[in-house]
Design an enzyme around this catalytic site. Structure first.
Site, PDB file in Angstrom:
ATOM      1  N   GLY A   1       0.834  -1.201   0.000  1.00  0.00           N
ATOM      2  CA  GLY A   1       0.000   0.000   0.000  1.00  0.00           C
ATOM      3  C   GLY A   1       0.861   1.240   0.000  1.00  0.00           C
ATOM      4  O   GLY A   1       1.887   1.303  -0.692  1.00  0.00           O
ATOM      5  N   SER A   2       0.452   2.216   0.797  1.00  0.00           N
ATOM      6  CA  SER A   2       1.165   3.497   0.846  1.00  0.00           C
ATOM      7  C   SER A   2       2.650   3.285   1.155  1.00  0.00           C
ATOM      8  O   SER A   2       3.521   3.677   0.373  1.00  0.00           O
ATOM      9  CB  SER A   2       0.504   4.375   1.924  1.00  0.00           C
ATOM     10  OG  SER A   2       1.236   5.563   2.109  1.00  0.00           O
TER      11      SER A   2
ATOM     12  N   HIS B   1       5.901   1.431  12.156  1.00  0.00           N
ATOM     13  CA  HIS B   1       5.212   2.157  13.225  1.00  0.00           C
ATOM     14  C   HIS B   1       5.136   1.178  14.394  1.00  0.00           C
ATOM     15  O   HIS B   1       4.912  -0.013  14.186  1.00  0.00           O
ATOM     16  CB  HIS B   1       3.822   2.577  12.745  1.00  0.00           C
ATOM     17  CG  HIS B   1       2.968   3.234  13.798  1.00  0.00           C
ATOM     18  ND1 HIS B   1       3.463   4.153  14.693  1.00  0.00           N
ATOM     19  CD2 HIS B   1       1.644   3.115  14.073  1.00  0.00           C
ATOM     20  CE1 HIS B   1       2.482   4.565  15.485  1.00  0.00           C
ATOM     21  NE2 HIS B   1       1.370   3.950  15.143  1.00  0.00           N
TER      22      HIS B   1
ATOM     23  N   SER C   1       0.997  39.344   7.787  1.00  0.00           N
ATOM     24  CA  SER C   1       0.885  40.778   8.103  1.00  0.00           C
ATOM     25  C   SER C   1       1.029  40.994   9.608  1.00  0.00           C
ATOM     26  O   SER C   1       0.807  40.069  10.405  1.00  0.00           O
ATOM     27  CB  SER C   1      -0.470  41.297   7.630  1.00  0.00           C
ATOM     28  OG  SER C   1      -1.492  40.739   8.452  1.00  0.00           O
TER      29      SER C   1
HETATM   30  P1  NDP Z   1      -2.057   0.702   3.494  1.00  0.00           P
HETATM   31  O1  NDP Z   1      -3.455   0.544   3.975  1.00  0.00           O
HETATM   32  O2  NDP Z   1      -1.751   1.817   2.559  1.00  0.00           O
HETATM   33  O3  NDP Z   1      -1.572  -0.633   2.780  1.00  0.00           O
HETATM   34  C1  NDP Z   1      -1.690  -1.856   3.404  1.00  0.00           C
HETATM   35  C2  NDP Z   1      -1.247  -2.965   2.484  1.00  0.00           C
HETATM   36  O4  NDP Z   1      -1.327  -4.198   3.184  1.00  0.00           O
HETATM   37  C3  NDP Z   1      -2.123  -3.115   1.241  1.00  0.00           C
HETATM   38  O5  NDP Z   1      -1.321  -3.478   0.163  1.00  0.00           O
HETATM   39  C4  NDP Z   1      -3.051  -4.240   1.661  1.00  0.00           C
HETATM   40  O6  NDP Z   1      -3.582  -4.946   0.543  1.00  0.00           O
HETATM   41  C5  NDP Z   1      -2.080  -5.108   2.397  1.00  0.00           C
HETATM   42  N1  NDP Z   1      -2.724  -6.098   3.249  1.00  0.00           N
HETATM   43  C6  NDP Z   1      -3.894  -6.015   3.922  1.00  0.00           C
HETATM   44  N2  NDP Z   1      -4.117  -7.159   4.588  1.00  0.00           N
HETATM   45  C7  NDP Z   1      -3.057  -7.967   4.307  1.00  0.00           C
HETATM   46  C8  NDP Z   1      -2.712  -9.283   4.676  1.00  0.00           C
HETATM   47  N3  NDP Z   1      -3.525 -10.003   5.426  1.00  0.00           N
HETATM   48  N4  NDP Z   1      -1.539  -9.800   4.215  1.00  0.00           N
HETATM   49  C9  NDP Z   1      -0.724  -9.087   3.442  1.00  0.00           C
HETATM   50  N5  NDP Z   1      -1.027  -7.833   3.020  1.00  0.00           N
HETATM   51  C10 NDP Z   1      -2.168  -7.288   3.470  1.00  0.00           C
HETATM   52  O7  NDP Z   1      -1.143   0.783   4.809  1.00  0.00           O
HETATM   53  P2  NDP Z   1       0.055   1.808   5.105  1.00  0.00           P
HETATM   54  O8  NDP Z   1       1.104   1.629   4.088  1.00  0.00           O
HETATM   55  O9  NDP Z   1      -0.519   3.169   5.352  1.00  0.00           O
HETATM   56  O10 NDP Z   1       0.548   1.293   6.535  1.00  0.00           O
HETATM   57  C11 NDP Z   1       1.456   0.221   6.666  1.00  0.00           C
HETATM   58  C12 NDP Z   1       2.299   0.485   7.906  1.00  0.00           C
HETATM   59  O11 NDP Z   1       3.075   1.673   7.710  1.00  0.00           O
HETATM   60  C13 NDP Z   1       1.478   0.713   9.178  1.00  0.00           C
HETATM   61  O12 NDP Z   1       2.170   0.159  10.263  1.00  0.00           O
HETATM   62  C14 NDP Z   1       1.473   2.240   9.313  1.00  0.00           C
HETATM   63  O13 NDP Z   1       1.291   2.698  10.634  1.00  0.00           O
HETATM   64  C15 NDP Z   1       2.880   2.548   8.813  1.00  0.00           C
HETATM   65  N6  NDP Z   1       3.101   3.916   8.361  1.00  0.00           N
HETATM   66  C16 NDP Z   1       2.218   4.495   7.488  1.00  0.00           C
HETATM   67  C17 NDP Z   1       2.441   5.796   7.042  1.00  0.00           C
HETATM   68  C18 NDP Z   1       1.515   6.433   6.056  1.00  0.00           C
HETATM   69  O14 NDP Z   1       1.639   7.660   5.862  1.00  0.00           O
HETATM   70  N7  NDP Z   1       0.614   5.719   5.384  1.00  0.00           N
HETATM   71  C19 NDP Z   1       3.599   6.573   7.525  1.00  0.00           C
HETATM   72  C20 NDP Z   1       4.528   5.819   8.344  1.00  0.00           C
HETATM   73  C21 NDP Z   1       4.248   4.545   8.766  1.00  0.00           C
HETATM   74  P3  NDP Z   1      -5.063  -4.645  -0.046  1.00  0.00           P
HETATM   75  O15 NDP Z   1      -4.840  -3.673  -1.161  1.00  0.00           O
HETATM   76  O16 NDP Z   1      -5.536  -5.958  -0.529  1.00  0.00           O
HETATM   77  O17 NDP Z   1      -5.894  -4.087   1.079  1.00  0.00           O
END
Ligand code: NDP
Length: 325
Positions: free
Chosen positions: A26-27, A108, A252
């Protein structure tokens, strides 16, 4: 004094030849995977068969494997699934594959700090938490820059954990600007506090309440929207560039005077007490417990609040104004 490491403090070669599993795309996941790959490291992406992120990962040139397979093959496992799902993914896909000397990483500290994940004692455990969303982490890396990160080693059984963690941060591009050493507790508690009190909760409540006050007093909603919401970016940019004092120099004298006399009237002793209460709930685990229970119950409160939020007049108005301006 915070301990900050830069490019020259890191030996990036310690990560060469290590297999890094990025679980989740994801992100954060996509940015970690791509930055580390571009830094020359061996990366595997782990995603469930039905994951919505698979198409994106494949389009980026990955051949995702199942999370358990990625964890089994890896030396370093970075868990980048949403915090509320980490326990389940850890128990099912990661824990069975934590052989001696492997490293479990998070971005995190929530799951580690609140006992959702209790790693075995035979592995290294560390965190690299970039100070920004994944798309920014990726964009800055691609431009030859970086964003800062917090890092810590919670458990070091190999004696290599610190070097590997810093090399990982280096691979993300974060040591280009500096990475700050912290602890899991400090990162988790300050991150939750800042997002609840300032960045998300505090700011949105401030904007909405100010907007409602102006509209209720008979001012045009469009004017209330632009001055209470849109202009936040201009001030945030100034704060980011030079801090509060520099921001005061750019606005200002009238705005600066209003800041001094009215700011403390709005954010007063009562607000300070509320902030202390919010911090206590974070420190003693009340917030985490409520959030975990909310997830177990199927998110009834979150969904209701999300719906109410979307129905607020400021949203429809905002859509119209963003098209107009
Ligand atoms: P996202 O929601 O953006 O992405 C999560 C990812 O995990 C997706 O690809 C999702 O797939 C996948 N996923 C969900 N369930 C499972 C599973 N059972 N097995 C494997 N993959 C799975 O999350 P973030 O990237 O935002 O967050 C990830 C971590 O990064 C967290 O700990 C967050 O606190 C940390 N973090 C996030 C920041 C941010 O700005 N976003 C900043 C710093 C840290 P699907 O598309 O199928 O749902």
């Amino acid at each position: 004094m915070a301990h900050i490491s830069y490019e020259g403090d890191v030996d990036p070669t310690v990560l060469q030849g290590k297999r890094i599993a990025i679980i989740g795309y994801g992100s954060q996941g996509h940015a970690h995977a791509l930055n580390l790959r571009d830094s020359g490291y061996h990366v595997v992406v782990g995603l469930p068969e039905a994951s919505k992120s698979r198409a994106r990962a494949i389009a980026d040139g990955w051949q995702p494997v199942l999370p358990g397979e990625a964890a089994r093959e890896a030396d370093i496992i970075m868990l980048l699934v949403p915090d509320q799902h980490q326990r389940a993914v850890y128990e099912q896909d990661i824990r069975p594959h934590l052989a001696d000397g492997k490293m479990l990483m998070v971005a995190h500290g929530f799951s580690l700090h609140y006992g959702q994940i209790v790693p075995p004692t035979n592995i290294d455990v560390a965190m690299v938490a970039p100070n920004g969303p994944g798309p920014m982490l990726r964009r800055m890396y691609s431009e030859g820059k970086g964003i800062p990160a917090l890092w810590t080693v919670q458990q070091d059984v190999t004696g290599q954990a610190q070097a590997l963690t810093l090399a990982y941060a280096h691979g993300l591009g974060c040591t280009r600007v500096g990475v700050i050493q912290t602890s899991i507790g400090e990162e988790t508690e300050t991150d939750l506090f800042a997002e609840q009190v300032v960045l998300c909760g505090g700011l949105t409540s401030l904007i909405r309440t100010a907007f409602e006050t102006l509209v209720e007093a008979g001012y045009q909603p469009e004017i209330a929207y632009t001055c209470c919401l849109q202009e936040v970016k201009l001030i945030a940019d100034l704060l980011y560039q030079g801090g509060i004092n520099q921001m005061h120099k750019a606005i200002s004298d009238t705005a600066e005077y209003g800041d001094y006399v009215t700011g403390p009237r709005i954010i007063d002793q009562h607000t300070r007490e509320q902030m202390r209460g919010a911090l206590k709930d974070i420190q003693d685990g009340t917030f985490a417990r409520d959030w975990i229970l909310e997830n177990q119950a199927g998110l009834p409160s979150l969904l209701a609040m999300r719906r109410k939020d979307a129905e607020h007049p400021i949203e429809a108005l905002g859509r119209r104004i963003r098209k107009m301006l």
